[in-house]
Write a protein that holds these residues in place. Structure first.
Motif, mmCIF file in Angstrom:
data_model
loop_
_atom_site.group_PDB
_atom_site.id
_atom_site.type_symbol
_atom_site.label_atom_id
_atom_site.label_comp_id
_atom_site.label_asym_id
_atom_site.label_seq_id
_atom_site.Cartn_x
_atom_site.Cartn_y
_atom_site.Cartn_z
ATOM 1 N N TRP A 173 36.863 47.489 39.535
ATOM 2 C CA TRP A 173 37.588 46.873 38.093
ATOM 3 C C TRP A 173 36.578 45.859 37.661
ATOM 4 N N ARG A 174 36.147 44.882 38.403
ATOM 5 C CA ARG A 174 35.463 43.754 37.879
ATOM 6 C C ARG A 174 34.147 44.206 37.496
ATOM 7 N N ARG A 175 33.363 45.111 38.143
ATOM 8 C CA ARG A 175 32.096 45.794 37.749
ATOM 9 C C ARG A 175 32.168 46.370 36.323
ATOM 10 N N ALA A 205 38.861 34.907 34.937
ATOM 11 C CA ALA A 205 39.560 35.673 34.032
ATOM 12 C C ALA A 205 39.994 35.190 32.827
ATOM 13 N N TYR A 214 41.391 43.958 34.483
ATOM 14 C CA TYR A 214 40.893 43.139 35.203
ATOM 15 C C TYR A 214 41.529 41.781 34.842
ATOM 16 N N THR A 241 37.253 34.642 42.961
ATOM 17 C CA THR A 241 36.281 35.017 41.783
ATOM 18 C C THR A 241 37.045 35.273 40.397
ATOM 19 N N TYR A 242 38.165 36.052 40.556
ATOM 20 C CA TYR A 242 39.170 36.299 39.435
ATOM 21 C C TYR A 242 39.713 34.961 38.732
#
Length: 387
Positions: free
Chosen positions: A176-178, A216, A191, A211-212
């Motif tokens: 999702w992040r990618r 975010a 995300y 990381t999120y």
């Protein structure tokens, strides 16, 4: 009894399907390798305590028109999994679709397990129902047929995920992040809102959450700046001081309270609404909560304008005149520089594969700042705003 025989058939079918999705899948093929993650410290920096919002992330705009088509949604996942896995390394839409497929299958596994666990309880409920009158017998029959239809639909949907091994929550969130960092609008929303993380998996993905937490807000602001009304609403609620009196989503936990920014965003949302039908709205009795209207004794309908106006009134009351003026100035400036907020249309019946809430009106799903999950078909960017 015929009913008991039918129940045992449901139970055996559910058990066989669930076992096939869990155990056969775990033994067939190698697990998906995790996508590369940017190096990050588990001790991510705390958001600034000044209340100043982060700048929007420098994320490229995704060009859905130049991307290769993704495999058909109707294809069994086991047949397209190798292709999605291969393409996910370089194609953000494929990374989004792979994450959405895995999330879809994970949800189906949970629903299958729940249906299996509830089957015995449902059987006892039917046994206790009176059958003295024809109306009672008909009601009992309708309940049995409804449960059977629901179960058969769930079993049919689960065929899409048969023979596919699950992946870890960390792997799924990384896909999702990618896709989000590559600018896929659906992935940015999923995300940044925190929907890529599940409460039942929190302890399994602490590095990903660290990381999120650090990115975010900036991703959410980039999506809102490009016209994603759901992300704008989610940020407006996340910044609001009232958030502490409600259940906060992950985005609400990743940003600092900022009432001026909250008011500015609610003003942006209100300005994006279609013209109000004042006569029809006045004729509808008010329901049991802000933004709820409907016929007395009936199901209340959500009125987004009333919900937004309620938030604006409360924030304006608690802010100084200077702060309220600052919020109005921000909203006016963004009306010129940001894309006009729009929400994706509700999914057509059946398009979501039976995902709860997928067919509700888009604005209804903005209540409280919580956004609906991205559906598998959303990853190609069709119909997305701000792209």
């Amino acid at each position: 009894m015929r009913k008991q025989g039918r129940t045992w058939i449901w139970l055996l079918a559910l058990g066989a399907t669930a076992a096939g999705m869990y155990y056969w899948g775990r033994r067939s093929g190698d697990p998906l390798p995790p996508p590369a993650l940017a190096a990050t410290s588990a001790a991510a920096p705390m958001p600034t305590t000044t209340g100043a919002p982060r700048a929007a992330a420098a994320i490229p705009r995704y060009d859905a028109g130049s991307a290769r088509p993704l495999p058909s949604l109707d294809s069994p996942l086991r047949l397209i999994l190798p292709e999605l896995q291969r393409r996910a390394a370089n194609e953000p839409a494929a990374a989004c679709r792979l994450a959405a497929e895995m999330e879809y299958c994970d949800n189906l596994r949970m629903r299958l397990a729940g249906a299996e666990n509830n089957l015995d309880s449902f059987e006892r409920q039917l046994e206790r129902m009176p059958q003295e009158t024809q109306q009672q017998r008909d009601q009992r029959q309708r309940m049995a047929e409804s449960y059977q239809s629901m179960t058969e639909r769930l079993l049919t949907q689960s065929e899409h995920c048969a023979q596919v091994p699950p992946i870890s929550p960390e792997q799924r969130a990384a896909y999702w992040r990618r896709a989000a960092l590559a600018g896929v609008p659906a992935a940015m929303r999923h995300y940044a809102s925190g929907n890529a993380f599940r409460y039942q998996d929190v302890l399994d993905n602490l590095p990903g959450l660290a990381t999120y937490r650090s990115e975010a807000e900036s991703i959410a602001r980039a999506a809102a700046e490009r016209g994603d009304a759901r992300m704008l609403a989610s940020l407006a609620f996340a910044y609001s001081p009232q958030r502490d009196g409600m259940r906060r989503n992950f985005l609400g936990q990743a940003v600092q309270t900022n009432p001026v920014e909250s008011l500015a965003m609610f003003l942006q949302l209100r300005d994006s609404l279609p013209p109000q039908d004042a006569a029809a709205n006045a004729a509808a009795p008010v329901g049991p909560g802000p933004g709820l209207r409907g016929p007395r004794g009936g199901r209340a309908e959500f009125n987004p304008r009333e919900m937004i106006d309620s938030q604006i009134r409360t924030l304006t009351r608690d802010l100084s005149p200077e702060q309220a003026s600052q919020a109005r100035a921000r909203a006016a400036e963004r009306a010129q520089g940001w894309s006009r907020p729009t929400a994706p249309a509700a999914a057509p019946a059946g398009a979501s594969g039976g995902t709860p809430g997928a067919n509700l009106p888009s604005m209804f799903l903005m209540q409280g700042g919580f956004v609906p999950d991205v559906q598998r078909q959303d990853c190609e960017g069709a119909g997305e705003s701000g792209t």
